[in-house]
Design an enzyme around this catalytic site. Sequence first.
Site, PDB file in Angstrom:
ATOM      1  N   SER A 103       0.860  -1.018  -0.072  1.00 18.80           N
ATOM      2  CA  SER A 103       0.030  -0.027  -0.050  1.00 18.80           C
ATOM      3  C   SER A 103       1.031   1.254   0.009  1.00 18.80           C
ATOM      4  CB  SER A 103      -0.849   0.106   1.095  1.00 18.80           C
ATOM      5  OG  SER A 103      -1.844   1.037   1.032  1.00 18.80           O
ATOM      6  N   ASP A 246      -2.001   6.352  -4.018  1.00 14.89           N
ATOM      7  CA  ASP A 246      -1.075   5.674  -3.338  1.00 14.89           C
ATOM      8  C   ASP A 246      -0.403   4.417  -4.215  1.00 14.89           C
ATOM      9  OD1 ASP A 246      -3.131   3.862  -2.794  1.00 14.89           O
ATOM     10  OD2 ASP A 246      -2.531   3.247  -0.720  1.00 14.89           O
ATOM     11  N   ASP A 248      -1.003   1.283  -4.471  1.00 10.42           N
ATOM     12  CA  ASP A 248      -1.936   0.277  -4.801  1.00 10.42           C
ATOM     13  C   ASP A 248      -3.300   0.775  -4.953  1.00 10.42           C
ATOM     14  OD1 ASP A 248      -2.476   0.706  -2.164  1.00 10.42           O
ATOM     15  OD2 ASP A 248      -3.281  -1.264  -1.746  1.00 10.42           O
ATOM     16  N   ASP A 250      -5.831   2.441  -3.773  1.00 11.90           N
ATOM     17  CA  ASP A 250      -7.238   2.380  -2.899  1.00 11.90           C
ATOM     18  C   ASP A 250      -7.112   3.768  -2.249  1.00 11.90           C
ATOM     19  OD1 ASP A 250      -5.100   1.971  -0.968  1.00 11.90           O
ATOM     20  OD2 ASP A 250      -5.877   0.170  -0.132  1.00 11.90           O
TER      21      ASP A 250
HETATM   22 MG    MG Z   1      -3.348   1.653  -0.389  1.00 10.49          MG
END
Ligand code: MG
Length: 458
Positions: A103, A246, A248, A250
Amino acid sequence: MRFDGLMVSVSGVRGRVGDALTPEVMATFAAAFGAWATARHPGRPVVVGRDSRVSGAMFTRVVHAALESVGCTVIDIGMVPTPTVQLEVEHHHAAGGLAITASHNPIEWNALKFIGSSGLFLSAAEGAEMRALLDGAIPRATWDRLGTIVADEDAIRRHVDAVLALPFLDVAAIRAKAFPVALDCCHGAGSRIMPALLDALGCTVSSIGMTADGRFPRPPEPVAENLGALSDLVRASGAVVGFATDPDVDRLALVDETGRPIGEDYTLAMAVRAVLPARPGSVVTNLSTSKVVQDAARDHGADFHFAPVGEVNVALAMRDAGATIGGEGNGGVILPELHLGRDAPVAVALVLHLLATTGKSVSDFVTAHPRYVIVKDKLDRPDVALDAVYAALRERFAEAVADTQDGLRLDWPDRWVHLRPSGTEPIVRVIAEAPTEEAARQLIADAREPLAALAGAA
Ligand code: MG
């Protein structure tokens, strides 16, 4: 089995590459997950995706082999956002999914995140059940029952199509505006999805950080102090908004049309204002989320609920409440109409929908509503239960509304303070929000008092 230096949480395992996080550790957890998931859902595949981190390709090979060793059919969707993995678990009616991503954590980290058959991250009970397999022998497949790997290249396209197909999303209105926008994907997986989405929404895109090689040019958390280059890009390109994801994808943070990062809490606040006119219903956030989201819910007459910190806790509370929208103040927007996971592409579409349908600018949404300042602090956790601290604070601030789902949150009409022990570190997090920084710092100081007294007595 012992895993020194690893951060094992409810729905994932995280560590520094070359230190605690080794291929052996990844293989062990992936095999345990595969065995657990397919025992519950025999014959169904496991979806695997990863973000752009340098170690991602290596860990993908390890995870594939581990899943094959327990007899799983693996659907590999390549380098994708974490929410895409969640969506693909649903699409493929999979037994579960694994996202290889740390993340927003710094460049030296990687992690494995566990997704259940519903597309949600594992709950505490599911995580414990899965990890119990680590204490014994993981059931391996014999030579004639080994798993297979199948590649699916269409996951990103399906994700974009699903966002564009949201019935209330006014794609025509957004396209008609031909918005100039700025984008910073920080060399993350966002570069695989955001250009296609923004193009479909008729935007002219100026972008940085689009090489998906995991070599982050700045700290990858999309907090205001890391968005200087995006601010410059917004000003130089004349964009109406800057989007930062970010690694990844999300979480989404916004820069306004003057080049000012407005703080991640406004992403969810604006998403709430975009959705509620078309979809009246309730709003859920975690207990550490800014009042700007509560204000947005109140302005639209929506019920508002808190959930304990942790994405899966918010998702489960949203499912229970039948919520219209929710998420986290860190830029994590959850729209159940698409799926119960934080999703930056959805957030981008909702922000553009709001701008297109109201004719307002990003800064209008900041200046039109009360401003707050959030102050975050952390203290060493005393070696005793915190109940006495909570009791002392509730007694002292009897006029505040207390929420005890996750530590203690005390709420006043224009301010709040939240104390909670960290799930992964020996600290207590204290977060306060008030109309001024001075008032927020005072709340932190008030909360520290009984904690310091307890630590002194222990
Ligand atoms: Mg993330």
